[in-house]
Design a protein around this motif. Structure first.
Motif, mmCIF file in Angstrom:
data_model
loop_
_atom_site.group_PDB
_atom_site.id
_atom_site.type_symbol
_atom_site.label_atom_id
_atom_site.label_comp_id
_atom_site.label_asym_id
_atom_site.label_seq_id
_atom_site.Cartn_x
_atom_site.Cartn_y
_atom_site.Cartn_z
ATOM 1 N N ARG A 88 40.109 45.116 35.314
ATOM 2 C CA ARG A 88 38.726 44.308 35.484
ATOM 3 C C ARG A 88 38.409 43.595 35.267
ATOM 4 N NH1 ARG A 88 35.639 48.454 38.613
ATOM 5 N NH2 ARG A 88 35.387 49.602 36.448
ATOM 6 N N TRP A 92 35.877 38.061 39.591
ATOM 7 C CA TRP A 92 36.258 37.541 41.008
ATOM 8 C C TRP A 92 36.889 38.813 41.415
ATOM 9 C CZ3 TRP A 92 40.533 34.060 42.931
ATOM 10 C CH2 TRP A 92 40.322 34.121 44.476
ATOM 11 N N PRO A 93 36.150 39.503 42.388
ATOM 12 C CA PRO A 93 36.455 40.792 42.660
ATOM 13 C C PRO A 93 38.406 40.387 43.311
ATOM 14 C CG PRO A 93 34.513 40.593 43.384
ATOM 15 C CD PRO A 93 34.777 39.023 42.927
ATOM 16 N N LEU A 94 38.657 39.594 43.940
ATOM 17 C CA LEU A 94 40.076 39.286 43.989
ATOM 18 C C LEU A 94 40.996 38.825 43.493
ATOM 19 C CD1 LEU A 94 41.863 38.823 46.360
ATOM 20 C CD2 LEU A 94 41.578 36.852 47.009
ATOM 21 N N HIS A 95 40.725 38.254 42.799
ATOM 22 C CA HIS A 95 41.402 38.408 41.234
ATOM 23 C C HIS A 95 42.002 39.303 40.052
ATOM 24 C CE1 HIS A 95 42.184 36.597 36.938
ATOM 25 N NE2 HIS A 95 42.983 36.072 37.413
ATOM 26 N N ASP A 96 40.768 40.550 40.365
ATOM 27 C CA ASP A 96 40.752 41.250 39.423
ATOM 28 C C ASP A 96 41.874 42.875 40.728
ATOM 29 O OD1 ASP A 96 39.242 40.602 37.617
ATOM 30 O OD2 ASP A 96 37.404 42.273 38.453
ATOM 31 N N LYS A 97 41.885 42.598 41.226
ATOM 32 C CA LYS A 97 42.948 43.556 42.188
ATOM 33 C C LYS A 97 44.058 42.203 42.410
ATOM 34 C CE LYS A 97 39.633 44.864 46.463
ATOM 35 N NZ LYS A 97 39.318 44.480 47.896
ATOM 36 N N VAL A 98 44.420 41.538 41.950
ATOM 37 C CA VAL A 98 45.544 40.582 41.836
ATOM 38 C C VAL A 98 45.907 41.193 41.277
ATOM 39 C CG1 VAL A 98 46.743 38.405 41.640
ATOM 40 C CG2 VAL A 98 44.945 38.896 43.759
ATOM 41 N N ARG A 99 45.269 40.912 39.936
ATOM 42 C CA ARG A 99 45.802 41.195 38.554
ATOM 43 C C ARG A 99 46.854 42.760 38.836
ATOM 44 N NH1 ARG A 99 43.666 38.827 33.972
ATOM 45 N NH2 ARG A 99 43.673 41.304 32.926
#
Length: 312
Positions: A88, A92-99
């Protein structure tokens, strides 16, 4: 050569001082390694990895997949960082989830987060991580660390009258926010802390009035603590462990929300006041420095309370 590895060496050192045989093991496990020079000060003998009955193997939270492979020893995770486990970055929350999902497919993170790790022993360095673990049904054992004890003194007092209007920052933490602040305040000297050895870092910290950190604060970061012990005032954001008053117990006035519309103006006003009236602001960090001096004893007591009790 960052805070997490030093904390692991400190843990091994304190355990040995308490008569608890402990060793450090370096990755990759199948290659020989020697202790990095800055950590030779710790009593942290190197040992081969040994998954054997009677051993307890403590992994940092970024290696849950290795902890999950332990079959004969007991496995534990020391949560030195939450953000690094969750991948995290608070950009960008979506980017964190993708990571995170990417790490799952790589076999480096469990699909269900810490809920998949309930069968292990858990130690937590921060209130921030403890709250996450509680949500996952885990009650971790508190285990903080301290900064290098060589810094836990009042040497900064000798430099108080010679400090200059310099604002220090870590270029690897909160870069977008810091760049915005630098662009808005060309009248001040912002100096990145990079490419420095210990002595050079101390010289920079002793010379400056202010250290800023708008990064994601994955754990109880060392740089703000070291800056404070070198006599710097602090201004931080509210991300990660900086968002509570347990992990970063400085006056709330010095924590700014970088997502607010008036953030840049608020920072500029506070920074100007600190640079103009440094003595007054610096005193506001005295209680924080007193707490930092107590951390080694807290750390040792937490180790004794858990590990010595387990031996009885």
């Amino acid at each position: 050569m960052t805070g997490g590895p030093e904390a692991l060496h400190q843990l091994v050192d304190h355990m040995n001082q308490l008569g608890l045989p402990a060793y450090i093991t370096y990755l990759p496990f199948d290659q020989a390694a020697s202790t990095p020079e800055p950590y030779l000060r710790y009593t942290a003998p190197v040992a081969n990895y040994e998954d054997a009955a009677g051993n307890l193997i403590i992994f940092p939270e970024v290696y849950p997949q290795l902890a999950d492979k332990v079959r004969y020893a007991k496995a534990a995770i020391w949560w030195l960082s939450l953000e690094n486990f969750l991948e995290r970055r608070h950009i960008w929350p979506l980017h964190d989830k993708v990571r995170y999902i990417k790490r799952v497919f790589q076999g480096r993170r469990p699909l269900r987060g810490a809920k998949s790790l309930k069968h292990m022993i858990h130690f937590s360095q921060t209130q921030h991580a403890t709250e996450y673990l509680n949500q996952c049904g885990i009650e971790p054992i508190p285990l903080i660390d301290s900064i290098n004890e060589d810094f836990l003194n009042d040497n900064h007092l000798a430099y108080a009258s010679t400090k200059r209007d310099i604002i220090l920052y870590n270029p690897n933490k909160g870069k977008k926010v810091t760049d915005k602040l630098i662009a808005a305040n060309p009248q001040w000297q912002f100096v990145p802390l990079k490419g420095l050895d210990r002595e050079q870092l101390s010289q920079q910290l002793y010379a400056a009035k202010l250290y800023i950190d708008f990064g994601h604060h994955p754990g109880r970061d060392r740089m703000p603590r070291e800056a404070a012990m070198h006599g710097c005032c602090l201004i931080t954001g509210l991300l990660g462990s900086a968002g509570n008053d347990v992990d970063l117990p400085i006056p709330r006035h010095y924590k700014l929300d970088s997502s607010e519309a008036g953030f840049v103006a608020e920072f500029s006003k506070l920074a100007a006041d600190i640079l103009a009236d440094f003595t007054t602001h610096n005193r506001n960090f005295d209680s924080y420095r007193a707490y930092l001096k107590s951390e080694p004893n807290i750390f040792r007591k937490q180790i004794a309370d858990y590990f010595l009790e387990k031996q009885k």
